[in-house]
Design an enzyme around this catalytic site. Structure first.
Site, PDB file in Angstrom:
ATOM      1  CB  THR A 136     -41.682  65.949 -77.206  1.00  0.00           C
ATOM      2  OG1 THR A 136     -42.369  66.740 -76.235  1.00  0.00           O
ATOM      3  CG2 THR A 136     -42.749  65.169 -77.990  1.00  0.00           C
ATOM      4  CG  ASP A 137     -42.083  66.676 -71.732  1.00  0.00           C
ATOM      5  OD1 ASP A 137     -42.547  67.228 -72.756  1.00  0.00           O
ATOM      6  OD2 ASP A 137     -41.807  67.316 -70.698  1.00  0.00           O
ATOM      7  CD  GLU A 138     -45.880  69.144 -75.935  1.00  0.00           C
ATOM      8  OE1 GLU A 138     -46.862  68.980 -76.659  1.00  0.00           O
ATOM      9  OE2 GLU A 138     -45.316  70.239 -75.786  1.00  0.00           O
ATOM     10  CE1 TYR A 162     -43.879  68.442 -81.831  1.00  0.00           C
ATOM     11  CE2 TYR A 162     -44.614  68.526 -79.546  1.00  0.00           C
ATOM     12  CZ  TYR A 162     -43.587  68.406 -80.479  1.00  0.00           C
ATOM     13  OH  TYR A 162     -42.294  68.226 -80.067  1.00  0.00           O
ATOM     14  CB  SER A 163     -48.116  65.270 -78.164  1.00  0.00           C
ATOM     15  OG  SER A 163     -49.491  65.432 -77.981  1.00  0.00           O
ATOM     16  CE  LYS A 166     -41.028  64.676 -81.906  1.00  0.00           C
ATOM     17  NZ  LYS A 166     -39.849  64.863 -82.803  1.00  0.00           N
ATOM     18  CG  ASN A 261     -47.240  78.454 -68.863  1.00  0.00           C
ATOM     19  OD1 ASN A 261     -46.175  77.828 -68.912  1.00  0.00           O
ATOM     20  ND2 ASN A 261     -48.354  77.998 -69.417  1.00  0.00           N
TER      21      ASN A 261
HETATM   22  P1  NAD Z   1     -37.699  73.804 -84.671  1.00  0.00           P
HETATM   23  O1  NAD Z   1     -39.116  73.959 -85.136  1.00  0.00           O
HETATM   24  O2  NAD Z   1     -36.974  74.980 -84.140  1.00  0.00           O
HETATM   25  O3  NAD Z   1     -36.808  73.222 -85.870  1.00  0.00           O
HETATM   26  C1  NAD Z   1     -37.266  72.202 -86.714  1.00  0.00           C
HETATM   27  C2  NAD Z   1     -36.293  72.108 -87.895  1.00  0.00           C
HETATM   28  O4  NAD Z   1     -36.737  71.025 -88.740  1.00  0.00           O
HETATM   29  C3  NAD Z   1     -36.265  73.364 -88.770  1.00  0.00           C
HETATM   30  O5  NAD Z   1     -34.939  73.663 -89.111  1.00  0.00           O
HETATM   31  C4  NAD Z   1     -37.067  72.962 -90.014  1.00  0.00           C
HETATM   32  O6  NAD Z   1     -36.668  73.645 -91.181  1.00  0.00           O
HETATM   33  C5  NAD Z   1     -36.757  71.491 -90.100  1.00  0.00           C
HETATM   34  N1  NAD Z   1     -37.792  70.727 -90.810  1.00  0.00           N
HETATM   35  C6  NAD Z   1     -39.134  70.800 -90.616  1.00  0.00           C
HETATM   36  N2  NAD Z   1     -39.758  69.990 -91.494  1.00  0.00           N
HETATM   37  C7  NAD Z   1     -38.784  69.384 -92.234  1.00  0.00           C
HETATM   38  C8  NAD Z   1     -38.808  68.439 -93.300  1.00  0.00           C
HETATM   39  N3  NAD Z   1     -39.949  67.933 -93.765  1.00  0.00           N
HETATM   40  N4  NAD Z   1     -37.621  68.036 -93.815  1.00  0.00           N
HETATM   41  C9  NAD Z   1     -36.459  68.542 -93.330  1.00  0.00           C
HETATM   42  N5  NAD Z   1     -36.385  69.457 -92.357  1.00  0.00           N
HETATM   43  C10 NAD Z   1     -37.536  69.871 -91.813  1.00  0.00           C
HETATM   44  O7  NAD Z   1     -37.736  72.610 -83.633  1.00  0.00           O
HETATM   45  P2  NAD Z   1     -36.904  72.432 -82.278  1.00  0.00           P
HETATM   46  O8  NAD Z   1     -37.593  73.149 -81.202  1.00  0.00           O
HETATM   47  O9  NAD Z   1     -35.479  72.683 -82.550  1.00  0.00           O
HETATM   48  O10 NAD Z   1     -37.131  70.866 -82.025  1.00  0.00           O
HETATM   49  C11 NAD Z   1     -36.268  69.902 -82.614  1.00  0.00           C
HETATM   50  C12 NAD Z   1     -36.751  68.517 -82.236  1.00  0.00           C
HETATM   51  O11 NAD Z   1     -36.752  68.374 -80.827  1.00  0.00           O
HETATM   52  C13 NAD Z   1     -38.179  68.207 -82.693  1.00  0.00           C
HETATM   53  O12 NAD Z   1     -38.213  66.865 -83.123  1.00  0.00           O
HETATM   54  C14 NAD Z   1     -39.016  68.399 -81.451  1.00  0.00           C
HETATM   55  O13 NAD Z   1     -40.152  67.561 -81.469  1.00  0.00           O
HETATM   56  C15 NAD Z   1     -38.029  67.959 -80.375  1.00  0.00           C
HETATM   57  N6  NAD Z   1     -38.213  68.586 -79.050  1.00  0.00           N
HETATM   58  C16 NAD Z   1     -38.302  69.937 -78.925  1.00  0.00           C
HETATM   59  C17 NAD Z   1     -38.411  70.503 -77.667  1.00  0.00           C
HETATM   60  C18 NAD Z   1     -38.506  72.008 -77.473  1.00  0.00           C
HETATM   61  O14 NAD Z   1     -38.727  72.452 -76.343  1.00  0.00           O
HETATM   62  N7  NAD Z   1     -38.305  72.816 -78.498  1.00  0.00           N
HETATM   63  C19 NAD Z   1     -38.435  69.683 -76.540  1.00  0.00           C
HETATM   64  C20 NAD Z   1     -38.352  68.295 -76.697  1.00  0.00           C
HETATM   65  C21 NAD Z   1     -38.225  67.750 -77.967  1.00  0.00           C
HETATM   66  O1  DAU Z   2     -42.438  69.627 -73.586  1.00  0.00           O
HETATM   67  C1  DAU Z   2     -41.678  69.630 -74.749  1.00  0.00           C
HETATM   68  C2  DAU Z   2     -42.355  70.478 -75.795  1.00  0.00           C
HETATM   69  O2  DAU Z   2     -42.240  71.823 -75.369  1.00  0.00           O
HETATM   70  C3  DAU Z   2     -41.772  70.311 -77.193  1.00  0.00           C
HETATM   71  O3  DAU Z   2     -41.992  68.999 -77.625  1.00  0.00           O
HETATM   72  C4  DAU Z   2     -42.412  71.284 -78.177  1.00  0.00           C
HETATM   73  O4  DAU Z   2     -41.763  71.191 -79.432  1.00  0.00           O
HETATM   74  C5  DAU Z   2     -42.240  72.685 -77.629  1.00  0.00           C
HETATM   75  O5  DAU Z   2     -42.911  73.591 -78.483  1.00  0.00           O
HETATM   76  C6  DAU Z   2     -42.799  72.791 -76.221  1.00  0.00           C
HETATM   77  O6  DAU Z   2     -44.241  72.669 -76.217  1.00  0.00           O
HETATM   78  P1  DAU Z   2     -45.176  73.622 -75.315  1.00  0.00           P
HETATM   79  O7  DAU Z   2     -46.502  73.687 -75.929  1.00  0.00           O
HETATM   80  O8  DAU Z   2     -45.072  73.247 -73.877  1.00  0.00           O
HETATM   81  O9  DAU Z   2     -44.342  75.022 -75.494  1.00  0.00           O
HETATM   82  P2  DAU Z   2     -44.818  76.524 -75.753  1.00  0.00           P
HETATM   83  O10 DAU Z   2     -43.603  77.375 -75.639  1.00  0.00           O
HETATM   84  O11 DAU Z   2     -45.651  76.645 -76.973  1.00  0.00           O
HETATM   85  O12 DAU Z   2     -45.749  76.806 -74.511  1.00  0.00           O
HETATM   86  C7  DAU Z   2     -45.273  76.676 -73.180  1.00  0.00           C
HETATM   87  C8  DAU Z   2     -46.435  76.978 -72.240  1.00  0.00           C
HETATM   88  O13 DAU Z   2     -46.766  78.363 -72.353  1.00  0.00           O
HETATM   89  C9  DAU Z   2     -47.704  76.221 -72.571  1.00  0.00           C
HETATM   90  O14 DAU Z   2     -48.374  75.893 -71.355  1.00  0.00           O
HETATM   91  C10 DAU Z   2     -48.543  77.213 -73.354  1.00  0.00           C
HETATM   92  C11 DAU Z   2     -48.140  78.548 -72.757  1.00  0.00           C
HETATM   93  N1  DAU Z   2     -48.168  79.713 -73.679  1.00  0.00           N
HETATM   94  C12 DAU Z   2     -47.493  79.616 -74.852  1.00  0.00           C
HETATM   95  C13 DAU Z   2     -47.511  80.660 -75.741  1.00  0.00           C
HETATM   96  C14 DAU Z   2     -46.776  80.575 -77.055  1.00  0.00           C
HETATM   97  C15 DAU Z   2     -48.859  80.857 -73.328  1.00  0.00           C
HETATM   98  O15 DAU Z   2     -49.456  80.946 -72.253  1.00  0.00           O
HETATM   99  N2  DAU Z   2     -48.863  81.897 -74.212  1.00  0.00           N
HETATM  100  C16 DAU Z   2     -48.239  81.847 -75.410  1.00  0.00           C
HETATM  101  O16 DAU Z   2     -48.317  82.842 -76.193  1.00  0.00           O
END
Ligand code: NAD
Ligand code: DAU
Length: 359
Positions: A136-138, A162-163, A166, A261
């Site tokens: 992630t970029d975080e 979280y970050s 990661k 947001n």
């Molecule tokens: P998600 O939470 O939707 O899915 C995570 C998956 O991992 C689920 O299917 C869960 O069951 C599985 N999992 C969790 N713990 C596990 C364990 N101990 N063993 C096996 N499986 C397990 O996540 P996502 O949003 O699809 O993100 C996927 C990856 O991409 C993550 O590594 C996240 O850090 C990264 N990422 C996400 C975003 C985003 O915006 N969602 C952006 C950049 C990077």
């Molecule tokens: O940047 C990549 C990351 O983006 C991934 O690594 C993470 O897995 C993914 O969850 C996401 O993280 P954020 O914290 O940026 O995403 P989220 O959707 O939780 O929140 C986006 C923005 O919106 C953040 O500034 C917080 C705000 N927010 C979020 C929620 C859920 C609100 O204002 N209200 C809300 O209820």
């Protein structure tokens, strides 16, 4: 025939990746999906490909050494695409421990299982073996000044549990590349949105709440900025890194799509208004009166913005989906999958919602 081990394939990005891979390569690939099916993992996301000849599901925890070793012993894995993680910042603030367990320890277990299976007696690896760690970029921290960006060389400065977890995982992958010449890549991507995203994240949460006439909780002043990328563009980038990425390199992936947001929430309201038919009784209630500013997230990062120059120059990748189009496709998916939303928001989700939003 290439064999992929996908971890976390039942989650949001992982399931989009598996759909993309079968749509692109059909019977020419095999995918083994290992997923613990936490609250975020949903086998329903993969119903359409579950019977594909090349697909195998393994219900297991990536921290389970024996099971991970057994997968590599049973299958001749060429490429690992490691998505499995605890992924939600708000949950990491409530309970950091599971984040360290899955994201750090789980990654270490996988690295060891892959290295044990792949490394030859002379310390080299057969051609074609690759471990792609999806991050992630975080990990780069929080930007304040406009016009500044995260590059692959930006020092790590994680600020949430979280970050930090990661970043720990990324450091382990880096250390395996340096120490063992382990064939890997790291990708650091910005915020994804699209089909199958769990409604704890901003975009699906706001879509779901608006459709139910519920308040739209915006943390703090609503001016925090994220760089949004349509998930299909992300999974294409990962596929490209698997195919053509230079081993040992990190690639930043982002949408060139920075938005505050509050802008996102207003776009969702406007787009819902446009897309709902006139006779839909929810339509009248969907307006800005639903917006509610709530207590800020602890340690809320102000701005993320990726510079995806390297992946463009080296691999020719660029995002293809404009936000206006991506958000329409996303909303259309949630319209068509109201029963999916209904199922994932019953049960545990209600407790989670109460805990974070107090209602
Ligand atoms: P998600 O939470 O939707 O899915 C995570 C998956 O991992 C689920 O299917 C869960 O069951 C599985 N999992 C969790 N713990 C596990 C364990 N101990 N063993 C096996 N499986 C397990 O996540 P996502 O949003 O699809 O993100 C996927 C990856 O991409 C993550 O590594 C996240 O850090 C990264 N990422 C996400 C975003 C985003 O915006 N969602 C952006 C950049 C990077
Ligand atoms: O940047 C990549 C990351 O983006 C991934 O690594 C993470 O897995 C993914 O969850 C996401 O993280 P954020 O914290 O940026 O995403 P989220 O959707 O939780 O929140 C986006 C923005 O919106 C953040 O500034 C917080 C705000 N927010 C979020 C929620 C859920 C609100 O204002 N209200 C809300 O209820």
């Amino acid at each position: 025939m290439k064999t992929y081990l996908v971890t976390g394939g039942a989650g949001f990005i992982g399931s989009n990746y598996i759909h993309h891979m079968f749509a692109s390569y059909g019977d020419a690939i095999r995918i083994i999906n290992v997923d613990a099916l936490t609250y975020a993992g949903n086998p329903e996301n993969l119903t359409a490909i579950a019977d594909n000849q090349g697909y195998t599901f393994v219900h297991a925890d990536i921290c389970d050494k024996e099971k991970m070793t057994a997968i590599f012993a049973e299958h001749d894995i060429d490429i690992v695409v490691h998505f499995a993680a605890e992924s939600h910042v708000d949950r990491s603030i409530i309970d950091p421990e599971v984040f360290v367990r899955t994201n750090v320890l789980g990654t270490l277990v996988l690295l060891n299982a892959a290295r044990q299976a792949w490394e030859m007696t002379d310390g080299t690896y057969p051609p074609g073996k690759r471990f792609v760690h999806v991050s992630t970029d975080e990990v780069y921290g929080s930007l304040t000044e406009e016009g500044t960006y995260f590059y692959e060389t930006t020092p790590y400065d994680p600020r949430s549990p979280y970050s930090a977890s990661k970043a720990g995982a990324d450091m382990l992958v880096r250390s395996y590349m340096e120490t063992y010449q382990f064939p890997a890549n790291i990708t650091n991507c910005s915020n994804n949105y699209g089909p199958y995203q769990f409604p704890e994240k901003l975009i699906p949460l706001m879509i779901n709440n608006a459709l139910q006439g519920k308040k739209l909780p915006i943390y703090g002043d609503g001016l925090n900025v994220r760089d949004w990328l349509y998930v299909e563009d992300h999974v294409q980038a990962i596929d490209l890194v698997c195919e053509k990425g230079k081993l040992f390199e990190t690639y930043n992936i982002g949408g060139h799509n920075e938005k505050k947001n509050i802008e996102i929430v207003k776009i969702i309201l406007d787009t819902l208004g446009e897309m709902l038919p006139d006779d839909d009784e929810r339509k009248n209630g969907i307006n800005e009166s639903l917006i509610e500013y709530v207590t800020d997230r602890k340690g809320h990062d102000r701005r993320y913005a990726i510079a995806p120059d390297k992946i463009k120059i080296e691999l020719g990748w660029e995002p293809q989906t404009y936000f206006a189009e991506g958000i329409r496709r996303t909303i259309a998916w949630y319209f068509a999958n109201a029963d999916w939303m209904e199922r994932v928001t019953s049960g545990e989700y209600q407790n989670y919602y109460q805990q974070v939003y107090g209602k």
